[in-house]
Scaffold this motif. Sequence first.
Motif, short mmCIF file in Angstrom:
data_model
loop_
_atom_site.label_atom_id
_atom_site.label_comp_id
_atom_site.label_asym_id
_atom_site.label_seq_id
_atom_site.Cartn_x
_atom_site.Cartn_y
_atom_site.Cartn_z
N SER A 174 0.84 -1.20 0.00
CA SER A 174 0.00 0.00 0.00
C SER A 174 0.87 1.25 0.00
O SER A 174 2.02 1.25 0.46
CB SER A 174 -0.93 0.02 1.21
OG SER A 174 -0.18 0.03 2.42
N THR A 194 -5.48 5.88 0.59
CA THR A 194 -4.67 4.66 0.57
C THR A 194 -4.89 3.92 -0.75
O THR A 194 -6.03 3.66 -1.13
CB THR A 194 -5.04 3.72 1.73
OG1 THR A 194 -4.77 4.38 2.97
CG2 THR A 194 -4.22 2.43 1.66
N LEU A 196 -4.19 0.35 -2.29
CA LEU A 196 -3.86 -1.01 -1.88
C LEU A 196 -3.90 -1.92 -3.10
O LEU A 196 -4.90 -1.95 -3.82
CB LEU A 196 -4.86 -1.50 -0.83
CG LEU A 196 -4.66 -2.93 -0.32
CD1 LEU A 196 -3.34 -3.07 0.43
CD2 LEU A 196 -5.83 -3.34 0.58
#
Length: 229
Positions: A174, A194, A196
């Motif tokens: 991430s 974020t 990911l």
Amino acid sequence: MRFCYKTLAACAALSLTAIPAFAADYDPPIYVEEVPEYVPVEIGNGWYLRGDVGYDFARPLYNWVGPYKVDNNRWSGSIGVGYHFSEHIRGDITASYLGKDDLNGRIFGTDYEASHTVWSGMVNGYLDIATVVGITPYIGAGVGFTHSRHKISLDPSFLGTVDLADRQFNFAYSLMAGASYKVTDNVSIDAGYTFLHTPKMDYLDTERLEIREGQQQHLLKVGLRYDLW
């Protein structure tokens, strides 16, 4: 004159016998070394707890257009524990629920259902850049794994219900960016983005009806950090 000498001699003898008595009653001074100042140890100094909620803006895994019912739960949640290594460096360990996709319908006289659920466990590091008017921007990165569960249930009238399930553990990484604002000495509000990526996760592409590899998530998150000072 002889009487005076005898008197002085007697007094001198009494004085000499009294000296040991006085010496026995005298205690020499005691010197005590300076004791270092006691400094209490702060239990938990540098540690913090965190909790976040997020929303995934990536393309859903199940995105079938047609007479089918699709339910995409894009909400996520995570908890974690972390440590401040210095004024600008910190790290944490988080466990997250990353959402679920559901699909059900009927094709060629057969009822079917499919679901895909994802969890993650990550070790993250952050660089708190600077604090300006109480706001601290940061960047970060993490590594860990995702756990996914893919389930398909078919109900053909001549076979009865058939359930197929697949569980996977895959490497994930991430990248993060965001900012925090300290509300009190112990509590900070954290908001950020974020990315990911799980490169090897297999899933069913419902539009192409084929198994594909790799999943990306784009999460906007907001949460709280509590410093255990």
